[in-house]
Motif scaffolding. Structure first.
Motif, PDB file in Angstrom:
ATOM      1  N   LEU A 119      16.146  -6.241  -1.254  1.00  0.00           N
ATOM      2  CA  LEU A 119      16.638  -7.104  -0.415  1.00  0.00           C
ATOM      3  C   LEU A 119      16.552  -8.436  -0.505  1.00  0.00           C
ATOM      4  O   LEU A 119      17.451  -9.238  -0.377  1.00  0.00           O
ATOM      5  N   ASP A 120      15.288  -8.780  -1.442  1.00  0.00           N
ATOM      6  CA  ASP A 120      15.230 -10.139  -1.813  1.00  0.00           C
ATOM      7  C   ASP A 120      16.383 -10.424  -2.682  1.00  0.00           C
ATOM      8  O   ASP A 120      16.777 -11.597  -3.010  1.00  0.00           O
ATOM      9  N   TYR A 121      16.726  -9.475  -3.855  1.00  0.00           N
ATOM     10  CA  TYR A 121      17.627  -9.813  -4.702  1.00  0.00           C
ATOM     11  C   TYR A 121      18.935  -9.934  -3.750  1.00  0.00           C
ATOM     12  O   TYR A 121      19.955 -10.835  -4.390  1.00  0.00           O
ATOM     13  N   ILE A 154      18.664 -10.066   6.601  1.00  0.00           N
ATOM     14  CA  ILE A 154      17.882  -9.336   5.530  1.00  0.00           C
ATOM     15  C   ILE A 154      16.746 -10.166   5.172  1.00  0.00           C
ATOM     16  O   ILE A 154      15.579  -9.799   4.750  1.00  0.00           O
ATOM     17  N   ARG A 155      16.726 -11.512   5.261  1.00  0.00           N
ATOM     18  CA  ARG A 155      15.638 -12.161   4.859  1.00  0.00           C
ATOM     19  C   ARG A 155      14.365 -12.245   5.939  1.00  0.00           C
ATOM     20  O   ARG A 155      13.501 -12.145   5.617  1.00  0.00           O
ATOM     21  N   ILE A 161       8.902  -6.640   6.152  1.00  0.00           N
ATOM     22  CA  ILE A 161       8.237  -5.770   5.171  1.00  0.00           C
ATOM     23  C   ILE A 161       7.012  -6.105   4.508  1.00  0.00           C
ATOM     24  O   ILE A 161       6.127  -5.508   4.338  1.00  0.00           O
ATOM     25  N   LYS A 162       7.038  -7.694   4.298  1.00  0.00           N
ATOM     26  CA  LYS A 162       5.793  -8.156   3.707  1.00  0.00           C
ATOM     27  C   LYS A 162       4.584  -7.904   4.569  1.00  0.00           C
ATOM     28  O   LYS A 162       3.563  -7.838   4.216  1.00  0.00           O
ATOM     29  N   GLY A 163       4.977  -8.168   6.131  1.00  0.00           N
ATOM     30  CA  GLY A 163       3.728  -8.124   6.979  1.00  0.00           C
ATOM     31  C   GLY A 163       3.307  -6.537   7.023  1.00  0.00           C
ATOM     32  O   GLY A 163       2.165  -6.041   6.992  1.00  0.00           O
ATOM     33  N   TRP A 164       4.257  -5.566   6.654  1.00  0.00           N
ATOM     34  CA  TRP A 164       3.766  -3.975   6.653  1.00  0.00           C
ATOM     35  C   TRP A 164       2.966  -3.921   5.089  1.00  0.00           C
ATOM     36  O   TRP A 164       2.033  -3.093   5.514  1.00  0.00           O
ATOM     37  N   LEU A 165       3.572  -4.480   4.335  1.00  0.00           N
ATOM     38  CA  LEU A 165       2.524  -4.269   3.216  1.00  0.00           C
ATOM     39  C   LEU A 165       1.227  -4.766   3.251  1.00  0.00           C
ATOM     40  O   LEU A 165       0.294  -4.401   2.967  1.00  0.00           O
ATOM     41  N   TRP A 307      21.435  -0.642   4.777  1.00  0.00           N
ATOM     42  CA  TRP A 307      21.807  -1.692   4.013  1.00  0.00           C
ATOM     43  C   TRP A 307      21.478  -1.664   2.548  1.00  0.00           C
ATOM     44  O   TRP A 307      22.428  -1.972   1.674  1.00  0.00           O
ATOM     45  N   ILE A 308      20.453  -1.187   1.959  1.00  0.00           N
ATOM     46  CA  ILE A 308      20.382  -0.740   0.568  1.00  0.00           C
ATOM     47  C   ILE A 308      21.294   0.146   0.326  1.00  0.00           C
ATOM     48  O   ILE A 308      21.865  -0.091  -0.890  1.00  0.00           O
TER      49      ILE A 308
END
Length: 564
Positions: A119-121, A154-155, A161-165, A307-308
């Motif tokens: 998603l970052d890509y 997406i951002r 996602i970062k929060g989940w990690l 999305w992916i």
């Protein structure tokens, strides 16, 4: 666009389709969904403005993705797509109230890690940097704004996602429940200490028991078992009397005794079992807490998966464009309302076969324009007529999916149904001859509203006189009603004389007897088939060829060939 299995096989579409391969499993699943939707369930008007806009927007996104194709220059991105885990079953379990297993959550964390990379890509795409396309795009400004909004979504997804990690413990790929519960970590440390203590005590107890036995090295020990030769009766008797040994097996060669656990060792084992149960309960509590947090978000995660999958499918189309551009001329299709226009179109399977054979036989692309109503194609045998039909079908089918097409230009409408009548359709199980199967297929096409109909030598499976009469009637019906686009290959002269139809012809042979395979619009000249010359070229005996030429001149005059 709906088309049956026979049509797909005849135009070799799957050969082309399989060259467009997403890197991730979700991308490949999405590709199959797209294929099924077009092949089996496409309903409603194909000329609906909303469908055209959706098609245009998807093509716009695909073109936006081309400068950002994941390849060997960004191996991290390729690895993320290829290694993306399948978490659909896990999400389904969470929705049903399950907490999942530790392995499930490990896979989920791996998915989050790779999804963040992907998603970052995607967010690197810059809509405003996309050059204006030469084709007319009705929704250009709206498409760019929609894409900007999508990239912003997406951002925001990546932040979640970062929060989940972080919630799953550190920024590393590893997943350990100990990092999520201090009590669980302490219990594991206590368990490890007890296990080490148990091991030491068992070794000490074993040594103390063995030291009480006489007999030197005549016996041996394996784990908790003592093996004594059967002829040493005194030693066996001594072991039988020992309170910490129990006879368990006797053979002609040896007697086996098992060490019994001391009370303190039994107590340690019981403590360990209780702590293991406590740890399992704590693990389940942590997993329930995680599941309760994830459960309201499963639909959001499924959106991220979608999305992916969609972008992986677009990248696959972009890679196909790059691959084709290295082989032949390629373009993106354009949707029109009232015509089919193909310029320098190539049928890839044949083109590549000729290339593998050394390129000694030149490949000539086709160019033609079709409007609603009837277009005929005439010319000599082996002139490339059937290949022109197959090329037309292949390019139009690829255009329906928004795939890059091997041509200088392809314009066509969005179709609901493509029907091809070519080759031999006879079916023994249904008792249909070639002619019967052809009529059945034609009847189905007309009754089911095929808006693209391609016919190769219609009515060739019956007697020529009635066959030409039927072919003429069908052709005139298609020419006058103009309910669909129809392209008909024929050798019947009366069909090629229909004034309301457009007529193409394969050019005649050159002086060297080779064909140009080029399609040209025919005005008023009667078509020539050159069948006798083709037969001669293929090695038919000269005497037979001469007799055929004489018979043609003497008996088959223009008047006798007219449809009475």
């Amino acid at each position: 666009m709906k088309m049956d299995q026979w049509t797909q096989e005849w135009i070799e579409f799957l050969w082309y389709w399989r060259r467009c391969q997403p890197l991730s499993h979700v991308g490949r699943m999405f590709q199959q969904t797209v294929y099924n939707a077009f092949s089996d369930h496409h309903t409603g008007s194909s000329h609906d403005d909303s469908k055209i806009e959706a098609w245009e927007y998807e093509l716009f996104l695909t073109q936006c993705s081309v400068p950002y194709l994941p390849d060997h220059h960004d191996q991290r991105m390729v690895d993320a797509l290829q290694g993306l885990r399948d978490i659909t079953h896990f999400l389904a379990l969470i929705n049903k109230g399950s907490s999942g297993s530790v392995e499930d959550w490990y896979n989920f964390k791996q998915w989050l890690w790779d999804a963040r990379t992907i998603l970052d890509y995607i967010t690197q795409i810059k809509p405003d940097s996309i050059a204006e396309t030469e084709r007319h795009l009705l929704i250009e400004a709206q498409a760019k704004q929609t894409l900007r909004n999508h990239l912003q979504d997406i951002r925001l997804a990546n932040e979640k996602i970062k929060g989940w990690l972080q919630a799953l413990g550190t920024e590393e790929r590893a997943f350990q429940l100990d990092t999520l519960s201090m009590q669980l970590r302490e219990e594991r440390e206590h368990l490890l200490h007890l296990q080490q203590t148990l091991l030491q005590r068992r070794e000490t107890f074993k040594e103390s028991v063995l030291q009480t036995l006489s007999g030197g090295r005549s016996w041996h020990v394996n784990g908790d078992y003592v093996y004594i030769p059967s002829d040493h009766k005194e030693w066996c008797k001594q072991c039988d009397q020992h309170p910490s040994l129990q006879r368990v097996r006797e053979t002609p060669f040896e007697t086996v005794f098992q060490l019994l656990e001391a009370d303190d060792i039994v107590n340690l084992q019981q403590q360990i079992a209780q702590i293991e149960a406590d740890i399992q309960a704590l693990e389940q509590a942590v997993l329930r807490r995680l599941a309760n947090r994830l459960r309201p978000m499963t639909s959001t995660v499924e959106t991220w998966i979608k999305w992916i999958a969609e972008w992986d499918w677009r990248w696959a189309k972009g890679r196909l464009y790059q691959q084709l551009s290295q082989e032949t001329e390629v373009c993106w299709p354009v949707i029109t309302q009232n015509k089919i226009s193909i310029e320098q179109g190539t049928f890839l399977p044949l083109f590549q076969r000729l290339q593998r054979e050394g390129g000694q036989t030149p490949y000539v692309p086709i160019s033609l324009t079709l409007h609603k109503g009837l277009t005929t194609l005439t010319g000599s045998n082996m002139g490339g007529k059937s290949m022109a039909l197959k090329t037309t079908a292949s390019l139009i089918t690829a255009a329906q999916y928004g795939l890059p097409v091997p041509a200088k230009q392809v314009q066509c409408p969005l179709f609901q149904r493509l029907t091809i009548i070519a080759g031999d359709h006879q079916t023994h199980e249904h008792g249909l001859s070639t002619f019967g199967a052809e009529i059945t297929r034609l009847t189905d096409a007309l009754s089911q509203g095929s808006d693209l109909l391609l016919l190769d030598e219609l009515m060739k499976g019956t007697n020529p006189r009635e066959g030409e009469a039927l072919a003429y009637a069908v052709a005139e019906y298609l020419a006058q009603n103009k309910t669909c686009f129809s392209l008909l290959i024929t050798h019947f002269s009366q069909v090629t004389a229909i004034e309301t139809a457009v007529h193409y012809q394969v050019k005649s042979p050159t002086d060297k007897g080779k064909f140009s395979y080029t399609l040209t619009l025919r005005e008023n000249d009667a078509p020539e088939d050159y069948a006798i010359r083709v037969a001669e070229r293929l090695g038919l005996h000269r005497d037979i060829v001469s007799k055929a030429e004489a018979y043609l001149t003497k008996y088959l005059t223009k008047d006798t060939r007219k449809l009475k």
